[in-house]
Design a protein around this motif. Structure first.
Motif, PDB file in Angstrom:
ATOM      1  N   ILE A  19       1.310  -5.707  27.738  1.00 47.73           N
ATOM      2  CA  ILE A  19       0.442  -5.905  28.900  1.00 47.73           C
ATOM      3  C   ILE A  19       1.288  -5.942  30.175  1.00 47.73           C
ATOM      4  O   ILE A  19       0.977  -5.272  31.158  1.00 47.73           O
ATOM      5  CB  ILE A  19      -0.398  -7.189  28.731  1.00 47.73           C
ATOM      6  N   GLU A  20       2.395  -6.693  30.112  1.00 45.70           N
ATOM      7  CA  GLU A  20       3.291  -6.757  31.277  1.00 45.70           C
ATOM      8  C   GLU A  20       3.786  -5.354  31.645  1.00 45.70           C
ATOM      9  O   GLU A  20       3.804  -4.952  32.801  1.00 45.70           O
ATOM     10  CB  GLU A  20       4.501  -7.650  30.980  1.00 45.70           C
ATOM     11  N   GLU A  21       4.170  -4.626  30.617  1.00 40.46           N
ATOM     12  CA  GLU A  21       4.740  -3.300  30.810  1.00 40.46           C
ATOM     13  C   GLU A  21       3.733  -2.366  31.496  1.00 40.46           C
ATOM     14  O   GLU A  21       4.053  -1.678  32.467  1.00 40.46           O
ATOM     15  CB  GLU A  21       5.132  -2.751  29.429  1.00 40.46           C
ATOM     16  N   ILE A  22       2.496  -2.403  31.010  1.00 43.94           N
ATOM     17  CA  ILE A  22       1.502  -1.472  31.540  1.00 43.94           C
ATOM     18  C   ILE A  22       1.109  -1.859  32.962  1.00 43.94           C
ATOM     19  O   ILE A  22       0.845  -1.000  33.805  1.00 43.94           O
ATOM     20  CB  ILE A  22       0.263  -1.386  30.605  1.00 43.94           C
ATOM     21  N   VAL A  23       1.114  -3.174  33.242  1.00 46.01           N
ATOM     22  CA  VAL A  23       0.782  -3.627  34.598  1.00 46.01           C
ATOM     23  C   VAL A  23       1.827  -3.100  35.579  1.00 46.01           C
ATOM     24  O   VAL A  23       1.508  -2.633  36.676  1.00 46.01           O
ATOM     25  CB  VAL A  23       0.709  -5.170  34.657  1.00 46.01           C
ATOM     26  N   ARG A  24       3.103  -3.140  35.147  1.00 50.59           N
ATOM     27  CA  ARG A  24       4.165  -2.594  35.995  1.00 50.59           C
ATOM     28  C   ARG A  24       4.005  -1.075  36.142  1.00 50.59           C
ATOM     29  O   ARG A  24       4.154  -0.526  37.221  1.00 50.59           O
ATOM     30  CB  ARG A  24       5.533  -2.913  35.375  1.00 50.59           C
ATOM     31  N   PHE A  25       3.632  -0.443  35.046  1.00 47.32           N
ATOM     32  CA  PHE A  25       3.498   1.015  35.022  1.00 47.32           C
ATOM     33  C   PHE A  25       2.457   1.503  36.031  1.00 47.32           C
ATOM     34  O   PHE A  25       2.660   2.506  36.712  1.00 47.32           O
ATOM     35  CB  PHE A  25       3.117   1.455  33.600  1.00 47.32           C
ATOM     36  N   VAL A  26       1.326   0.787  36.157  1.00 44.92           N
ATOM     37  CA  VAL A  26       0.300   1.223  37.109  1.00 44.92           C
ATOM     38  C   VAL A  26       0.432   0.495  38.448  1.00 44.92           C
ATOM     39  O   VAL A  26      -0.428   0.630  39.312  1.00 44.92           O
ATOM     40  CB  VAL A  26      -1.132   1.032  36.558  1.00 44.92           C
ATOM     41  N   ASP A  27       1.514  -0.323  38.569  1.00 39.20           N
ATOM     42  CA  ASP A  27       1.811  -0.934  39.850  1.00 39.20           C
ATOM     43  C   ASP A  27       0.703  -1.888  40.324  1.00 39.20           C
ATOM     44  O   ASP A  27       0.217  -1.789  41.447  1.00 39.20           O
ATOM     45  CB  ASP A  27       2.042   0.178  40.888  1.00 39.20           C
ATOM     46  N   LEU A  28       0.306  -2.795  39.446  1.00 38.18           N
ATOM     47  CA  LEU A  28      -0.744  -3.754  39.818  1.00 38.18           C
ATOM     48  C   LEU A  28      -0.245  -5.205  39.732  1.00 38.18           C
ATOM     49  O   LEU A  28      -1.045  -6.126  39.678  1.00 38.18           O
ATOM     50  CB  LEU A  28      -1.945  -3.608  38.876  1.00 38.18           C
ATOM     51  N   ALA A  58      -7.012  -5.730  24.710  1.00 41.62           N
ATOM     52  CA  ALA A  58      -5.963  -5.773  23.687  1.00 41.62           C
ATOM     53  C   ALA A  58      -6.522  -6.354  22.389  1.00 41.62           C
ATOM     54  O   ALA A  58      -6.223  -5.859  21.298  1.00 41.62           O
ATOM     55  CB  ALA A  58      -4.785  -6.616  24.175  1.00 41.62           C
ATOM     56  N   ARG A  59      -7.350  -7.399  22.530  1.00 43.93           N
ATOM     57  CA  ARG A  59      -7.944  -7.976  21.315  1.00 43.93           C
ATOM     58  C   ARG A  59      -8.919  -7.006  20.654  1.00 43.93           C
ATOM     59  O   ARG A  59      -9.085  -7.013  19.438  1.00 43.93           O
ATOM     60  CB  ARG A  59      -8.639  -9.300  21.647  1.00 43.93           C
ATOM     61  N   MET A  60      -9.569  -6.168  21.473  1.00 45.36           N
ATOM     62  CA  MET A  60     -10.478  -5.166  20.897  1.00 45.36           C
ATOM     63  C   MET A  60      -9.708  -4.107  20.121  1.00 45.36           C
ATOM     64  O   MET A  60     -10.245  -3.473  19.222  1.00 45.36           O
ATOM     65  CB  MET A  60     -11.269  -4.438  21.998  1.00 45.36           C
ATOM     66  N   SER A  61      -8.468  -3.857  20.520  1.00 43.32           N
ATOM     67  CA  SER A  61      -7.698  -2.793  19.880  1.00 43.32           C
ATOM     68  C   SER A  61      -6.911  -3.310  18.684  1.00 43.32           C
ATOM     69  O   SER A  61      -6.700  -2.590  17.728  1.00 43.32           O
ATOM     70  CB  SER A  61      -6.744  -2.157  20.887  1.00 43.32           C
ATOM     71  N   GLY A  62      -6.468  -4.539  18.770  1.00 43.07           N
ATOM     72  CA  GLY A  62      -5.703  -5.119  17.673  1.00 43.07           C
ATOM     73  C   GLY A  62      -4.243  -4.729  17.706  1.00 43.07           C
ATOM     74  O   GLY A  62      -3.892  -3.594  18.031  1.00 43.07           O
ATOM     75  N   GLY A  63      -3.384  -5.682  17.408  1.00 40.64           N
ATOM     76  CA  GLY A  63      -1.962  -5.402  17.254  1.00 40.64           C
ATOM     77  C   GLY A  63      -1.226  -4.980  18.516  1.00 40.64           C
ATOM     78  O   GLY A  63      -0.308  -4.176  18.451  1.00 40.64           O
ATOM     79  N   ILE A  64      -1.635  -5.508  19.670  1.00 41.10           N
ATOM     80  CA  ILE A  64      -0.912  -5.179  20.904  1.00 41.10           C
ATOM     81  C   ILE A  64      -0.124  -6.410  21.354  1.00 41.10           C
ATOM     82  O   ILE A  64      -0.698  -7.451  21.622  1.00 41.10           O
ATOM     83  CB  ILE A  64      -1.889  -4.728  22.001  1.00 41.10           C
ATOM     84  N   PRO A  65       1.217  -6.292  21.412  1.00 41.32           N
ATOM     85  CA  PRO A  65       2.023  -7.459  21.797  1.00 41.32           C
ATOM     86  C   PRO A  65       1.845  -7.777  23.281  1.00 41.32           C
ATOM     87  O   PRO A  65       1.561  -6.879  24.077  1.00 41.32           O
ATOM     88  CB  PRO A  65       3.459  -7.003  21.498  1.00 41.32           C
ATOM     89  N   PRO A  66       1.995  -9.059  23.656  1.00 39.64           N
ATOM     90  CA  PRO A  66       1.803  -9.468  25.053  1.00 39.64           C
ATOM     91  C   PRO A  66       2.732  -8.734  26.021  1.00 39.64           C
ATOM     92  O   PRO A  66       2.356  -8.476  27.160  1.00 39.64           O
ATOM     93  CB  PRO A  66       2.127 -10.966  25.042  1.00 39.64           C
TER      94      PRO A  66
END
Ligand SMILES: Nc1ncnc2c1ncn2[C@@H]1O[C@H](COP(=O)(O)OP(=O)(O)OP(=O)(O)O)[C@@H](O)[C@H]1O
Ligand SMILES: [Mg+2]
Lengths: 331, 324
Positions: free
Chosen positions: B119-128, B108-116
């Motif tokens: 991260i929660e959302e994507i973790v749920r999305f891939v079920d991890l 996220a820091r490499m990409s810039g401008g990604i709200p925390p």
């Protein structure tokens, strides 16, 4: 567009700490400094027992006599003779001015430690810190994560270099701190204001004392650790280049260790090969210019060594950036 | 498929070339990938899939040609162009000494401008959710693959590039991934670029496919067209004296589309393999003796043979439809 340099340096710092590189450096220091402290303590005690006195003047006088006897035996190689001659003259100068060059105390230990560590021990520690900073990303394949993000390649490499500068500085600082704290347990913590002589000049095998002046030890330490810091930055920069060029950390480690160790060997026998003074490894003993001992090759001065080291560091950086920016990432 | 005419071109590759060590590896590659589709990049080992993908994501420089992502030139405006891409090249590479969450934060820091929250959302999305705070070195390959996908999707890219994503996954994992990829394209409108050396895989998950061999695009077209050209071939073997009559009978059947000899005493016909019995019954009724029946599934080798002109009229025909 894209992340800030601060965010990139934060990433690199987290990875460096997670890889436990800095922890290893601190552990090496924490193990070796007590050993040196004990060795120092033993040598003081042994000398005192042998002479049957604790007066430093008597001890120093005896050392001068010992060295003069060795010089008289005349079977010494020429360079070694010269080195001893200069040392005797310097010791005499200290004695004449009633200054104890090795007055016990933690600051004095820290000074002696840097003199000993600056050309091999500290550079080796810096190599441990820097050797896989770039190459690990390649060997683990994670370089793909760094180079497929909206960050220019020079910025990625710069964030790594800044992180290296930060931790190199921190390492030098911790060396001073740990040397002081650990040795103080044995020698006491006093001695910041003790006088130290500097400004010795060696011309044509004679010690020139016309420019000698006295410094409080804390000022001397500041200058000395500043020079040590510079040496570490240069060695770190060259290791950084090796890390860009060589994929394997073991190979990088081997290259740097071989360079540093051959540097130590060369400084001891380099006076016959004059152009070796342009090698960076022969110029690492910067603190000797402060202490006023004979340089490994005639004509070497502090500005000369600083210039040689700077040129090496700048060239290493140019190579590192040029290769890192242009090179394709293969599997 | 009618919507494609208006769909946005997310990736446009024109005349891409690459020479490695004096040897041309990629020759003049040209293709487009549209929003909302899964685009297959099909070729055998060593065809140049990974080499092409490396150029698409900025890991290698192109020696010629243009790559535009969302209309932005990758060469001229690298950060702006690559910001729209998520990718996994070869294996999902992660920092094994960090946790899944730390890896995502790093990214996220490499990409810039990604709200925390993202991260929660994507973790749920891939079920991890359960393993996200474990070190990545404890992950199974499937979990690493999912974390890799989370990383590739974290910054909401328009284009997802996956290099042989099913490599090393078990059949269940493959099925799951396939459904996941379809969902991304259909529901989220992503353009997904997937390379593979397996025809069956491309058939099951892609809308369109580029077939490449030896660094060249041989054909680009809808997977449907390709499969219709090649699917369900049946090879009939007759005694030489009955061959002519066999051909007449087969040609006369309503469910047989086309009949042609293979030159070695067999007849091929394109038909639904489930109706072999019916065809056989018709032949028996007409008194044509049948020595052998073989349902041919098309292999990638057949396809290449056909497309490169080695497979006779059939290949030539598809090559024509493919380059339209
Ligand atoms: N760094 C390199 N140096 C020399 N040749 C290379 C290099 N990288 C790739 N090649 C060659 O380029 C060709 C294409 O390789 P590439 O890895 O792109 O194939 P691929 O389609 O991804 O194959 P696979 O299905 O095996 O992954 C191969 O013939 C390979 O030998
Ligand atoms: Mg490949």
């Amino acid at each position: 567009m894209g992340p800030s340099m601060l965010a990139l340096v934060q990433n690199e710092t987290i990875k460096l700490l997670r890889r436990r590189r800095f922890l290893v450096v601190l552990l090496i220091l924490a193990v070796l400094i007590p050993i040196f402290t004990y060795a120092q303590y033993r040598s003081v005690v042994t000398a005192q027992e042998r002479m049957g006195t604790t007066d430093w003047r008597t001890l120093l006088q005896q050392q001068i006599v010992d060295t003069q006897n060795r010089l008289a035996s005349s079977r010494l190689p020429e360079e070694w003779r010269e080195f001893l001659k200069i040392r005797v003259q310097q010791q005499q100068y200290y004695l004449d001015h009633d200054i104890n060059p090795m007055a016990p105390g933690a600051p004095t230990f820290a000074r002696g430690f840097m003199d000993q560590a600056v050309s091999l021990f500290l550079p080796m520690i810096i190599v441990v810190l820097a050797v896989d900073l770039v190459s690990a990303e390649y060997s683990e394949g994670t370089i793909k994560l760094l180079l497929t993000r909206p960050v220019r390649r020079w910025k990625v490499l710069t964030s790594k270099y800044i992180t290296l500068l930060l931790f190199t500085s921190l390492t030098v600082l911790m060396t001073l701190l740990l040397a002081y704290l650990i040795s103080g347990v044995v020698f006491g913590y006093a001695g910041w204001d003790l006088p130290v002589l500097t400004g010795f000049d060696v011309t044509g095998g004679e010690l020139v004392t016309s420019a000698v002046f006295m410094l409080p030890q804390w000022k001397y330490l500041l200058m000395q650790y500043g020079l040590g810091w510079f040496v570490c930055i240069v060695v770190g920069t060259i290791t950084f280049m090796v890390s860009v060029l060589v994929r394997s950390a073991a190979a990088g480690m081997g290259i740097m260790m071989a360079a540093l160790i051959s540097g130590t060997i060369l400084t001891q026998m380099a006076s016959t090969w004059e152009s070796s003074k342009y090698l960076f490894v022969v110029n690492l003993q910067l603190t000797d210019y402060l202490a006023g001992t004979l340089p490994p090759i005639k004509g070497m001065t502090l500005p000369f060594s600083l210039a040689v080291l700077s040129v090496w560091a700048v060239a290493a950086l140019i190579v590192a950036y040029a290769v890192f920016i242009r090179r394709d990432v293969a599997s | 498929m009618g919507g494609r005419a208006v769909a946005e071109t997310v990736l446009s590759v024109k005349g891409l070339r690459k020479t490695i060590g004096g040897r041309p590896i990629i020759h003049d590659m040209t293709f487009d990938v549209y929003a909302g589709e899964v685009f297959g990049f099909l070729g055998p080992n060593g065809a140049g899939k990974t080499t092409t993908i490396r150029m698409l994501v900025g890991l290698a420089s192109a020696d010629g040609g243009e790559i535009d992502i969302g209309g932005i030139s990758l060469r001229r405006s690298f950060p702006q162009a690559i910001a729209q891409v998520g990718c996994i090249v070869e294996n999902p590479e992660l920092y094994k000494f960090m946790t899944g969450r730390e890896n995502l934060e790093h990214f996220a820091r490499m990409s810039g401008g990604i709200p925390p929250e993202r991260i929660e959302e994507i973790v749920r999305f891939v079920d991890l959710e359960r393993a996200i705070d474990d070190k990545v070195k404890t992950y199974s390959l499937g979990m690493r693959q999912r974390l890799g996908i989370a990383q590739a999707l974290l910054h909401r890219p328009k284009l997802l590039i996956l290099d042989e994503p099913t490599n090393g996954l078990d059949p269940a994992g493959i099925r799951e991934l396939r459904q996941f990829i379809r969902r991304l394209a259909e529901e989220e409108g992503l353009a997904v670029f997937v390379s593979s050396h397996l025809l069956s895989e491309i058939e099951m998950m892609c809308d369109r496919v580029a077939i490449i061999n030896k660094g060249r695009v041989i054909s680009v077209g809808p997977v449907q067209d390709l499969m219709e050209q090649f699917a369900d071939r049946v090879a009939w073997t007759f005694p030489p004296e009955a061959e002519r009559r066999g051909r007449d009978v087969l040609s006369g059947l309503p469910f047989v589309e086309r009949v042609w000899p293979d030159g070695e005493g067999r007849l091929y016909c394109r038909m639904d393999t489930e109706r072999i019995g019916e065809a056989n019954a018709a032949l028996v009724r007409a008194g044509v003796p049948v020595l052998g029946i073989a349902a041919k599934t098309v292999t990638l080798e057949d396809l290449f043979l056909a497309l490169t002109g080695g497979g006779g009229e059939d290949g030539a025909e598809h090559a024509r439809t493919g380059t339209k």
